[in-house]
Design an enzyme around this catalytic site. Structure first.
Site, short mmCIF file in Angstrom:
data_model
loop_
_atom_site.label_atom_id
_atom_site.label_comp_id
_atom_site.label_asym_id
_atom_site.label_seq_id
_atom_site.Cartn_x
_atom_site.Cartn_y
_atom_site.Cartn_z
N ASP A 194 37.38 47.56 45.62
CA ASP A 194 38.30 46.54 46.13
C ASP A 194 39.67 46.74 45.46
OD1 ASP A 194 37.88 43.14 47.03
OD2 ASP A 194 39.76 44.03 46.38
N GLU A 234 38.80 47.04 51.14
CA GLU A 234 37.44 47.01 50.57
C GLU A 234 36.56 48.06 51.20
OE1 GLU A 234 35.14 43.22 49.94
OE2 GLU A 234 36.95 42.50 50.94
#
Ligand code: TTP
Ligand code: MG
Length: 524
Positions: free
Chosen positions: A95, A188
């Site tokens: 992330d 992500e």
């Protein structure tokens, strides 16, 4: 009421949470949004009280039934986890840190060290950097409130193209470890590193995370955080633990996995939203361990929610199923209220956007829904079935306009802060073709009308006739003509009884029935 949700970096706040909540209250207490929030809060309190009353009135037999059910379920879930460990699964989640703002800081270094957000002071903030998070400024907050929390806040304009480009670059780093990596959003990624680790026995999951993060930095000059664990969910939660620019390995044993989840607050679990969190807290369930320790409390929940919750509290991913999207829509929150005069033009714009989305996905709408929120943030919808499935802009607009006309006729003083158009999806040509291929494959393929050999699709039969000249001696050559002369097609049952012969392209491995298995249909 404005319980500020924690986001990475907020623990180092320079103003206290209470002060931030007070500032937010003062800034928004007269707004319609605040009143809508108050109404929702009252509704939620009533729901919590109802659930607690229901839990208190549970019969002993209901409680013991829930306990037995939970015990069985937990045992079976744990054995799933143990089975996965035998296969030594290892998932990694990446992330990016303060993604949009980090791109802005990279491209304009004078912003570094200052509190910065991407968004507009009169609109909603997309994200904030870690400096701004010290003032509790975060995603989805109104810009004017953020400015009250942090008067020196700098606002940057959204540059989606730049963020998409970074996302594309970073994908190289993921593909090197797992060619089947999944992007959950622009910033992500979820990877299955099991095979990569088997090929590199000298490396640990933590080493792989380190390697990916270094590669992402080399490619983009941006930092990201990573987590690794036995499930995708575990890895995702772990990726938030050492933010920014950090990584957290949960470990590859069931013991490490279960201990990690034992201490985890339920609100940290993806899938447990603010409302669910409050209802569970009212039942005394705050951590994942609470769910397993007090299964009798779950008796008030529907069975599917109970099982889902037990699964999540053990950090086990949902079983993967193809995603079939049933609806698609566009909606816009508007800063200035839309009224009767301006709403027609607004809806026309939305119809165009909806058409683009339907075209991009190759699908068509069946039922049109016009939705809006009024100036008191109350939601309304009106819908109608369209004469036929369509992705045509004018037909979509016709349906939307009919609904809008009715709404305006029934409403004296129409005002809206949000307007949206949504359609339920019918099978489009592309989707229809896919379904047809699947059905064909399930029925054992398509037979050549000349020789009876079976193929994965009609297209393959055409290829076979062209290549081998099948049926030449009998003329005609094309499948259409051959079909006319062919004996009556066999029934599905007859087809099933015959063993499938793979010939031509199918046999050479260029096409196989496997290729026609139902595909994941994922839009967005
Ligand atoms: P996140 O990963 O949730 O946030 P982030 O990357 O900014 O910060 P963190 O370090 O905590 O990961 O979201 C990724 C991007 O998605 C974010 O930079 C901006 C965008 N976004 C929105 O536009 N609106 C939102 O409400 C959220 C949560 C994110
Ligand atoms: Mg992020």
């Amino acid at each position: 009421m404005f319980g500020l949700r924690e986001k990475a970096g907020m623990s180092q706040a320079v103003i206290s949470k209470e002060d931030a909540e007070r500032i937010i209250y003062e800034a928004s207490k007269d707004s319609p949004f605040f009143k809508a929030q108050q109404r929702k809060e009252e509704e939620l309190k009533a729901r919590c009280a109802h659930v607690v009353r229901r839990a208190e009135s549970l019969l002993p037999v209901e409680k013991s039934g829930a306990i037995r059910h939970a015990e069985r379920e937990v045992k079976s879930l744990l054995s799933t986890l143990a089975k996965d460990v035998k296969g030594a699964r290892c998932f990694i989640h990446i992330d990016m840190d303060a993604f949009f703002v980090q791109v802005e800081e990279r491209d304009n270094p004078s912003l570094r060290g200052k509190p910065v957000v991407v968004g507009h002071p009169r609109s909603i903030i997309s994200t904030s950097n870690y400096e701004a998070r010290k003032y509790h400024v975060r995603s989805a907050m109104a810009g004017f409130i953020a400015k009250k929390l942090c008067p020196d806040l700098i606002f940057c304009e959204l540059r989606m193209k730049a963020y998409a480009e970074v996302s594309r670059l970073s994908e190289q780093a993921y593909a090197a470890v797992d060619p089947g990596y999944e992007m959950h959003s622009l910033d992500e990624a979820s990877l299955d590193a099991t095979e990569y680790l088997a090929r590199h026995p000298e490396m640990t999951a933590d080493d792989v995370c380190e390697q990916i993060r270094a590669k992402v930095f080399e490619l983009t000059q941006l930092t990201c955080s990573a987590g690794s664990g036995l499930s995708r969910l575990a890895a995702k939660i772990a990726s938030d633990m050492r933010k920014p620019n950090g990584q957290f390995p949960i470990g590859r044993s069931v013991h490490a996995h279960v201990s990690f989840f034992d201490g985890l607050p339920l609100k940290k679990i993806t899938g447990v939203g603010q409302v669910t969190e409050r209802i569970l807290a009212a039942l005394g369930l705050v951590t994942c361990k609470d769910v397993r320790d007090q299964p009798h409390q779950l008796a008030v929940l529907p069975l599917a929610s109970r099982d889902g919750l037990l699964r999540l509290s053990l950090g086990i991913d949902r079983p993967r199923q193809p995603v079939h999207r049933h609806s698609m829509g566009v909606e816009r929150t508007v800063s200035a209220t839309v009224n009767k005069e301006s709403v027609w033009a607004f809806v026309e714009g939305l119809a165009g956007q909806l058409k683009s989305r339907l075209d991009a996905a190759g699908v068509a709408g069946e039922t049109m829904c016009f939705k809006w929120k009024d100036d008191k943030f109350r939601s309304f919808t009106r819908q109608e079935r369209m004469p036929q499935q369509t992705a045509d802009r004018d037909k979509l607009l016709d349906a939307a306009n009919r609904l809008l006309g009715k709404v305006l006729a029934e409403t004296d003083n129409f005002t809206a802060r949000l307007i949206g158009l949504q359609v339920t999806l019918g099978a489009s040509c592309a989707e229809g073709e896919r379904l047809k291929s699947t059905l064909v494959a399930q029925a054992g393929g398509v037979a050549c009308p000349c020789c009876g050999r079976r193929f994965a699709s009609e297209h393959d039969v055409d290829g076979h006739i062209e290549m081998s000249g099948c049926g030449l001696e009998k003329k005609p050559r094309t499948r259409a003509k051959a079909k006319a002369k062919a004996p009556k097609a066999k029934t599905k049952t007859e087809l099933k009884e015959r063993p499938v012969k793979r010939v031509g392209r199918a046999k050479r491995g260029q096409t196989s029935l496997k290729d026609f298995a139902p595909k994941t249909y994922n839009i967005d």
